[in-house]
Scaffold this active site. Structure first.
Site, PDB file in Angstrom:
ATOM      1  N   ASP A 217    -104.869 -13.413  -8.844  1.00  0.00           N
ATOM      2  CA  ASP A 217    -104.084 -14.374  -9.625  1.00  0.00           C
ATOM      3  C   ASP A 217    -104.056 -13.953 -11.093  1.00  0.00           C
ATOM      4  O   ASP A 217    -104.945 -14.290 -11.867  1.00  0.00           O
ATOM      5  CB  ASP A 217    -104.706 -15.764  -9.474  1.00  0.00           C
ATOM      6  CG  ASP A 217    -103.866 -16.863 -10.106  1.00  0.00           C
ATOM      7  OD1 ASP A 217    -102.943 -16.539 -10.874  1.00  0.00           O
ATOM      8  OD2 ASP A 217    -104.143 -18.045  -9.843  1.00  0.00           O
TER       9      ASP A 217
ATOM     10  N   HIS B 263     -93.859   5.507 -25.998  1.00  0.00           N
ATOM     11  CA  HIS B 263     -93.229   4.445 -25.217  1.00  0.00           C
ATOM     12  C   HIS B 263     -91.752   4.737 -24.997  1.00  0.00           C
ATOM     13  O   HIS B 263     -91.243   4.617 -23.881  1.00  0.00           O
ATOM     14  CB  HIS B 263     -93.394   3.110 -25.948  1.00  0.00           C
ATOM     15  CG  HIS B 263     -92.796   1.948 -25.222  1.00  0.00           C
ATOM     16  ND1 HIS B 263     -93.436   1.339 -24.166  1.00  0.00           N
ATOM     17  CD2 HIS B 263     -91.626   1.294 -25.392  1.00  0.00           C
ATOM     18  CE1 HIS B 263     -92.678   0.346 -23.711  1.00  0.00           C
ATOM     19  NE2 HIS B 263     -91.584   0.294 -24.445  1.00  0.00           N
TER      20      HIS B 263
END
Length: 443
Positions: free
Chosen positions: A299, A397
């Site tokens: 979770d 990135h």
């Protein structure tokens, strides 16, 4: 496990990567088929949540080079953001020279909250609950014999007085529950429900909410690493952490080990002092953490909630990690955060790809999984800080993001990489430019 160091993994085909992964992990190649097939069928998904109409997939990559507590680990990471897997892998490579990551966990104790309202005398009720503590714990302990068999169960009971609230004062009973290798929500919630009638009888009040707290500050995972100063020197071309660094390149950068270390420390100090920066700093940590949590069927929303609550535990939101230097000038990083993950029950047990991820990492307990996850979080934090402290976050990135832009512009096959490379060279990574480059190449 042979080694998590697989040079050139990036350049292999999908089939070759899975073959090398099976070889490194000493697994039957067929055991990795859930990764090849998307990990889940619509029919299986229909039993997991409501109103299923299909599947929504995420890319799943492998974090390489990780050594955690002396053991090589191949780390599955499910995430859509470019540079995360590559950045964490590259930082794990630097950390190998310092012995890798050293991690520990506390006992898997979760907190169940029982809200008691409408109490005639709140101070008397608080003490009466403590007087009945042993019988309440015994009752909570009787709920899950399977958990008890494995050493879990009720551990303690605490009573908090909320003196000021929009509805006036009330009591909160905290049930401390050892959930062993489970995430623990179902076991804790069930135990709280079971105690409600007794607590009402003891206090004369009304039990309202009975639910687990995701501020799991009794279930912590901690990791530390040492990066030797020479490893911080940016002495190889493209060594920004994109995973594309050349082993033979002699291109140099004006960044010594000392300058990179001091730049990282200054960047961390910003996050430690300013909550606006800390929010983005901690998001970078969670890029690595969430990717492994998702890959193992845990979770990730609960982990996020616990992490950010812990970052504000002293009344001010700040960095989850710390960075400094040792007596020899080496960079030293630490990370401590709640880590309520499990390897039994829930999606971890029914999702084929999640099962494969747990098997690939070779973990035997929830604590061991938590130690790996917190180590990945620390590695990803270092990747972001190192990029920010040197050439900026965008270089590595954007070089990876350029491929996505090329695909969005319509590039296919070999043209994807060609268009992406051209945009990176021009330092213009936009879909309009990708379309222009693609048109020129196809013409």
């Amino acid at each position: 496990m042979t080694t998590s160091r697989i040079p050139g993994f990036y350049n292999l085909t999908l089939e070759e990567r899975r073959a090398r992964l099976a070889e490194a992990g000493k697994l039957d190649p067929d055991s990795l088929l859930p990764y090849a097939k998307g990990g889940l069928t619509p029919e299986a998904a229909d039993h997991m949540i409501e109103n299923v109409i299909g599947l929504h997939a995420l890319p799943l990559g492998i974090g390489l080079n990780f050594i955690v507590n002396g053991r090589d680990v191949l780390v599955p990471m499910a995430i859509e953001e470019p540079s995360v897997v590559a950045g964490a892998s590259f930082m794990a490579k630097l950390a190998r020279a310092g012995g890798g990551f050293h991690a520990t966990t506390s006992e898997p104790h979760m907190i169940g909250q029982i809200q008691v309202i409408g109490i005639p005398n709140i101070n008397e009720a608080r003490l009466k609950i403590y007087e009945h503590k042993d019988e309440l714990l015994c009752e909570a302990d009787s709920i899950d014999p399977v958990l008890n068999k494995f050493g879990g169960g009720a551990r303690d009971l605490e009573v908090r007085m909320i003196e000021s609230s929009p509805i006036g004062p009330f009591l909160v009973v905290h049930l401390i529950y050892d959930v062993r290798d489970a995430m623990g929500a179902n076991a804790v919630n069930t135990a709280c429900e079971k105690l409600a009638p007794q607590i009402e009888a003891i206090t004369g009040g009304h039990v309202h909410l009975r639910i687990l707290s995701n501020r799991a500050d009794r279930r912590l995972a901690r990791a530390r690493c040492i990066i030797p100063l020479p490893e911080l020197e940016m002495r190889r071309g493209g060594s920004s952490g994109t995973g594309k660094e050349s082993e033979s390149s002699t291109e140099t950068h004006p960044y010594t080990g000392e300058s990179v270390r001091d730049g990282i420390l200054a960047a961390w100090a910003f996050a430690a002092a300013d909550p606006y920066r800390a929010a983005t700093h901690n998001k970078g940590i969670m890029n690595g953490v969430d990717a492994v949590v998702i890959a193992t069927g845990n979770d990730w929303r609960a982990i996020e909630a616990g992490a950010h609550a812990y970052a504000a535990k002293d009344g001010r939101y700040t960095s989850l990690s710390t960075w400094g230097k040792d007596a020899d000038g080496n960079l030293v990083g630490t990370l401590e955060m709640p880590m309520a993950v499990g390897i039994v029950g829930g999606a971890t047990r029914v999702h084929p790809a999640a099962q494969t991820s747990v098997k690939l990492m070779g973990v035997k307990s929830a604590g061991e999984l938590a130690e790996i996850i917190v180590s990945v979080g620390l590695a990803q934090n270092l990747a972001a800080l190192r990029a920010l402290a040197t050439e900026g976050i965008q270089r590595g990135h954007m070089s990876l993001h350029a491929r996505q832009v090329a695909i969005a512009a319509g590039a296919t096959g070999d043209l994807i990489e060609k268009v992406a490379v051209q945009m990176v060279v021009e330092k213009v990574v936009r879909i309009d430019r990708a379309e222009e480059i693609l048109k020129g190449m196809t013409n």
